[in-house]
Design an enzyme around this catalytic site. Structure first.
Site, PDB file in Angstrom:
ATOM      1  CE  LYS A  46      -3.551   2.708   0.668  1.00 20.11           C
ATOM      2  NZ  LYS A  46      -4.417   2.993  -0.479  1.00 20.11           N
ATOM      3  CB  CYS A 140      -2.914   9.495  -4.367  1.00 20.84           C
ATOM      4  SG  CYS A 140      -4.378   9.171  -3.362  1.00 20.84           S
TER       5      CYS A 140
HETATM    6  C1  DHB Z   1      -5.251   5.693  -3.103  1.00 22.45           C
HETATM    7  C2  DHB Z   1      -5.917   5.636  -4.282  1.00 22.45           C
HETATM    8  C3  DHB Z   1      -5.254   5.297  -5.408  1.00 22.45           C
HETATM    9  O1  DHB Z   1      -5.852   5.219  -6.608  1.00 22.45           O
HETATM   10  C4  DHB Z   1      -3.915   5.001  -5.340  1.00 22.45           C
HETATM   11  O2  DHB Z   1      -3.219   4.634  -6.403  1.00 22.45           O
HETATM   12  C5  DHB Z   1      -3.252   5.070  -4.182  1.00 22.45           C
HETATM   13  C6  DHB Z   1      -3.935   5.404  -3.051  1.00 22.45           C
HETATM   14  C7  DHB Z   1      -5.925   6.084  -1.862  1.00 22.45           C
HETATM   15  O3  DHB Z   1      -6.827   6.902  -1.914  1.00 22.45           O
HETATM   16  O4  DHB Z   1      -5.549   5.589  -0.794  1.00 22.45           O
END
Ligand code: DHB
Length: 340
Positions: A46, A140
Site C-alpha cells: 500500500k 493519488c
Molecule cells: C489511493 C488511491 C489510489 O488510486 C492510489 O493509487 C493510491 C492510493 C488512496 O486513496 O488511498
C-alpha cells in the site's frame, strides 16, 4: 521494475510478470503474506506515508454489482513506511528466485519524500537489502485539497531533481534500488512526449506504472438519491474494466514516446488498469507493457487471479503460435486507412 517474465507454466511460453497494483490487498502484514504465498511474480505495498494515516471517512470504496467498475476515495490509509519496511525485512534477504519486492511511497511533500528515503537507506537497519524497488505514487486522486503532482510538470521536475540528487549525492546509490513513478492517466497525446522528455533527464527512474485510477468519477444510487461513497462529495478514482481503453492508450502512448525520444531510452512500462482476463494482458503487451499489475480484479477474485490470468495469457499465445514476449511486445499494428 525489471521484474522478470515467468515461464514456469506447462506451456513453456513466456508470460509477463504479473503483480498486485498498489492499494489492493497490501495494506497489512496479513494481506501481504497472502500475496507473498500466491503465484504473483512480485508484490507491492500500500502507498505509505511517513506516519500512519487513517485515510478518508467511509464509505470510501464501492464495486459495481456487475463488476463494470470500482470507485474509491481511500485517502491513503496506511500503517506508515516503517511498518512496510519491517515487513520486507521479516521476509529475509532477497534470494534470486524470490518475488520482486516493491515499496509504494506517497508524495505528500519533498521533505517527506526525503525523510522516507533516509529511512529506506538507513545504514543500521539496511532496509535496502530487503527490497527491490520504490514506486513513487505521484497520482493519488483522493487527497482532499491536494492536486495530482504528475499533472504539474514543473512541480514534478522539481521533485525529481531533489529525489534523484538525494539518492545519488547523499547515498551514492541508484543501482541498489530501482525507482519508478506511478502515473495518472494522461488524456492528450502531447503529454506523453512531455513526460518522456522529463524522464530522459533522470536515468535513476527505471520504470513507470501506468495508469493509476482515473480521476474523478461519481456514481449515484437512485433509490437513495445519494453518492455511493462519502469523501469529496462522492468523487473518487475509477478502476475496473471500464478503464482498460485508457490504460491501453497510456501504455502505448508512453511506449511510442520513449522510442521516439531516443533509441537508447529504456524505461520499463508496467501496464495497469482494467485487467480482467489474459486477453487484456495480451493487449497491454501488444501496446508495449513489459509487465502488468492487477487491481480491482484482485480485490474481487483474490490472489487466485494470478494463476488464471497466466493460463489465459498462455492460451492466447499458444493459439497464435507465439512463445516469446519479444514476438508481441509493442507490435501493435494501426488499422490500415481506407480511402472513401
Ligand atoms: C489511493 C488511491 C489510489 O488510486 C492510489 O493509487 C493510491 C492510493 C488512496 O486513496 O488511498
Amino acid at each position: 521494475m525489471s521484474c522478470k517474465p515467468s515461464n514456469n507454466n506447462n506451456w513453456m511460453i513466456e508470460c509477463p510478470a504479473i503483480v498486485n497494483a498498489s492499494g489492493c490487498m497490501c495494506d497489512t502484514k496479513k494481506s501481504l503474506t497472502e500475496l507473498n504465498q500466491s503465484s504473483a511474480d512480485g508484490i507491492c505495498t500500500k502507498t505509505a506515508t511517513i506516519n500512519p494515516r487513517m485515510g478518508n471517512p467511509s464509505p470510501r470504496y464501492w464495486e459495481h454489482p456487475d463488476e463494470l467498475f470500482t470507485i474509491n476515495s481511500m485517502g491513503l490509509p496506511n500503517l506508515g513506511v516503517k511498518y512496510y519496511l519491517e515487513y520486507y525485512k521479516s521476509l529475509g534477504l532477497k534470494q534470486q528466485l524470490d518475488q520482486h519486492r516493491c515499496l509504494s511511497l506517497a508524495v505528500m511533500s519533498t521533505e517527506e519524500s526525503v525523510a522516507m528515503l533516509e529511512l529506506v537507506y538507513d545504514s543500521t537497519a539496511e532496509y535496502c537489502k530487503y527490497i527491490d524497488a520504490i514506486e513513487w505514487n505521484l497520482s493519488c486522486p483522493n487527497l482532499v485539497g491536494k492536486g495530482i503532482l504528475a499533472y504539474d510538470f514543473a512541480a514534478m521536475s522539481t521533485w525529481l531533481d531533489t529525489i534523484t540528487s538525494t539518492c545519488i549525492k547523499k547515498y551514492n546509490q541508484t543501482k541498489q534500488l530501482e525507482h519508478g513513478l506511478k502515473l495518472p492517466p494522461y488524456f492528450e497525446p502531447y503529454q506523453f512526449d512531455v513526460v518522456a522528455s522529463i524522464l530522459a533527464k533522470y536515468p535513476a527512474v527505471t520504470f513507470i506504472n501506468t495508469i493509476n485510477s482515473v480521476p474523478n468519477g461519481l456514481e449515484i444510487d437512485i433509490d437513495t438519491e445519494s453518492t455511493v461513497i462519502h469523501p469529496k462529495n462522492g468523487m473518487g478514482g475509477l478502476g475496473g474494466p471500464i478503464v482498460l481503453p485508457v490504460s491501453l492508450a497510456n501504455v502505448n502512448g508512453f511506449y511510442r514516446a520513449f522510442r521516439n525520444h531516443s533509441p537508447v531510452m529504456h524505461v520499463n512500462i508496467i501496464g495497469t488498469g482494467g485487467i480482467q482476463t489474459g486477453e487484456d494482458i495480451f493487449k497491454l503487451v501488444l501496446a508495449g507493457a513489459d509487465m502488468v499489475s492487477v487491481g480491482s480484479q484482485l480485490m474481487i477474485e483474490g490472489p487466485i487471479v494470478f494463476d488464471r490470468l497466466r493460463t489465459e495469457f498462455c492460451e492466447i499465445m499458444h493459439a497464435k503460435g507465439y512463445y516469446s514476449l519479444s514476438q508481441v511486445k509493442g507490435r501493435l499494428k494501426v488499422a490500415a486507412a481506407v480511402t472513401l
